[in-house]
Design an enzyme around this catalytic site. Structure first.
Site, short mmCIF file in Angstrom:
data_model
loop_
_atom_site.label_atom_id
_atom_site.label_comp_id
_atom_site.label_asym_id
_atom_site.label_seq_id
_atom_site.Cartn_x
_atom_site.Cartn_y
_atom_site.Cartn_z
N PHE A 17 -53.54 61.09 -85.85
CA PHE A 17 -54.50 60.36 -86.67
C PHE A 17 -53.87 59.10 -87.29
CE2 PHE A 17 -55.94 60.45 -91.31
CZ PHE A 17 -56.89 59.46 -91.14
N ASP A 37 -44.96 60.85 -78.41
CA ASP A 37 -45.79 61.97 -78.90
C ASP A 37 -45.75 63.07 -77.84
OD1 ASP A 37 -48.14 63.57 -79.79
OD2 ASP A 37 -48.49 61.86 -81.11
N GLY A 42 -51.70 65.63 -81.40
CA GLY A 42 -52.27 64.31 -81.13
C GLY A 42 -53.04 64.33 -79.82
N ASP A 61 -41.07 65.37 -76.94
CA ASP A 61 -40.95 66.14 -78.18
C ASP A 61 -39.71 65.62 -78.91
OD1 ASP A 61 -40.27 67.99 -80.10
OD2 ASP A 61 -40.44 69.73 -78.78
N SER A 80 -45.62 65.14 -86.69
CA SER A 80 -45.65 66.46 -87.34
C SER A 80 -47.07 66.98 -87.35
CB SER A 80 -45.18 66.36 -88.81
OG SER A 80 -45.30 67.64 -89.43
N LYS A 110 -29.81 54.76 -86.45
CA LYS A 110 -28.43 54.33 -86.71
C LYS A 110 -27.89 53.57 -85.48
CE LYS A 110 -23.89 56.22 -87.41
NZ LYS A 110 -23.12 57.46 -87.31
N TYR A 150 -44.24 73.41 -93.90
CA TYR A 150 -44.49 71.96 -93.92
C TYR A 150 -43.77 71.33 -95.11
CZ TYR A 150 -47.27 67.61 -93.85
OH TYR A 150 -47.69 66.30 -93.79
N TYR A 164 -28.50 59.95 -94.62
CA TYR A 164 -28.17 58.91 -93.62
C TYR A 164 -28.12 57.53 -94.27
CZ TYR A 164 -27.75 61.33 -89.20
OH TYR A 164 -27.26 62.11 -88.18
N THR A 180 -55.36 61.60 -96.73
CA THR A 180 -55.87 60.40 -96.07
C THR A 180 -56.94 60.82 -95.06
OG1 THR A 180 -53.72 59.35 -96.36
CG2 THR A 180 -55.16 58.37 -94.71
#
Ligand code: UDP
Length: 314
Positions: A17, A37, A42, A61, A80, A110, A150, A164, A180
């Site tokens: 989305f 994706d 999705g 993946d 996710s 990186k 989650y 990082y 959203t």
């Protein structure tokens, strides 16, 4: 034809989305976009209107090693499951994409010296004891509850992103995205707005969970995408809330959608899912200050556009 002068962005979860809107927005801004994706939640349907030669889709993946040859300027890590229905059905995948997936993406950022924008979430605040939620609030999360997969994955994702940044000097940004909505949500996504719109348009019962007195604050997708892009263009690396601070109860939302669709569907009450947050509303003072951003589209206007899209796709 891809020219060297164009900035190149990867969008993980680009067929989802938010990801699909982000891909289109970046293409409009003259980026070259690589969408990664695995199509677990999705769908390619979300990308079918894209005709640009500057767009590439990779079915992959992100919890597995990612090899990209081109130079990369930005990575927007949006992969996710994001609907409670999905992450409860896909608990391991949800934990893996937030942890292993984010690790891989940070390694890629990186290596490429790219700016990495993490899609985090208001769920890091759990069932909040502070209202509205400011970025300085550490949250109230049940790590072993059904939503913990989650919430904790995203909390880990924030932690490794900061590590990082601090230890490896990676340019990172963290968006804490609140509820959203808009076109490209699946009709049976499980989240409240697609559920209520689909139910109203089909004349099915409107399923309000619990008493319906719990609150959420809903941001229209176009506003959110502006905020995410602005975040990618700043140097601010601590988390920033992105959402619309206009708060409604779920029962109010049901009434508004019923009115806007002209539906005669009946509201029915079903049990409240475990650990369902009782309130949620972003404090967006930081986004206003740092990004000079705030949402412009109010709930009724956003819902009208969303309902139109659902009517055409139902
Ligand atoms: N909800 C509801 N009926 C539905 C789907 C959701 O009443 O058919 C409620 C849910 O219990 C929660 C709110 O709507 O209180 C928002 O749920 P959603 O799944 O959209 O996302 P959340 O904000 O909980 O992550």
């Amino acid at each position: 034809m891809i020219t060297n002068s164009k900035k190149i962005a990867i969008v993980t979860g680009g067929a989802g989305f938010i990801g699909s809107h982000l891909c289109k927005y970046l293409l409009d801004k003259e980026f070259k976009v690589i969408c990664i994706d695995d199509l677990v939640t999705g769908t390619l349907k979300n990308l079918k209107s894209i005709k640009s030669n500057d767009f590439e889709f990779i079915n992959h993946d992100v919890t597995e090693f990612i090899k990209i040859d081109e130079k990369i300027d930005y990575i927007f890590h949006f992969a996710s499951p994001a609907s409670p229905l999905d992450y409860i059905q896909l608990p391991i995948q949800t934990l893996k994409v937030g942890s292993l997936g984010t690790h891989n993406i940070l390694g890629l950022a990186k290596a490429k010296r790219a700016v990495m924008v993490l899609a985090s979430t208001s769920e890091v605040y759990g069932d909040p004891l502070v209202h509205p939620q400011k970025e300085s609030y550490w949250g109230n999360v049940n790590p072993i509850g059904p939503r913990g997969v989650y919430d904790e994955a995203k909390r880990f994702a924030e932690a490794i992103t900061m590590a990082y940044h601090r230890q490896q000097g990676v340019e990172t940004r963290i968006a804490r995205i609140f509820n959203t909505y808009g076109p490209n949500m699946r009709l049976r996504d499980g989240r409240v707005i697609p559920n209520f719109i689909t139910q109203c348009l089909k004349g099915d019962e409107i399923t309000v969970f619990g008493s319906g007195k719990q609150t959420r604050s809903f941001c229209y997708i176009d506003d959110l995408i502006e905020g995410i892009f602005k975040l990618s263009q700043t140097e601010y690396y601590y988390p920033i809330n992105l959402g619309n601070p206009a708060e409604n109860t779920i029962l109010e939302l049901a009434d508004i959608i019923k009115k806007l669709t002209g539906s005669s569907s009946k509201i029915v009450f079903q049990p409240l899912p475990e650990d369902d947050p009782k309130v949620r509303m972003p404090d967006i003072s930081l986004a206003k200050k740092i990004l000079k951003w705030e949402p412009k589209i109010n709930l009724e206007d956003g819902l009208k556009k969303t309902i139109e899209w659902f009517k055409q796709n139902i």
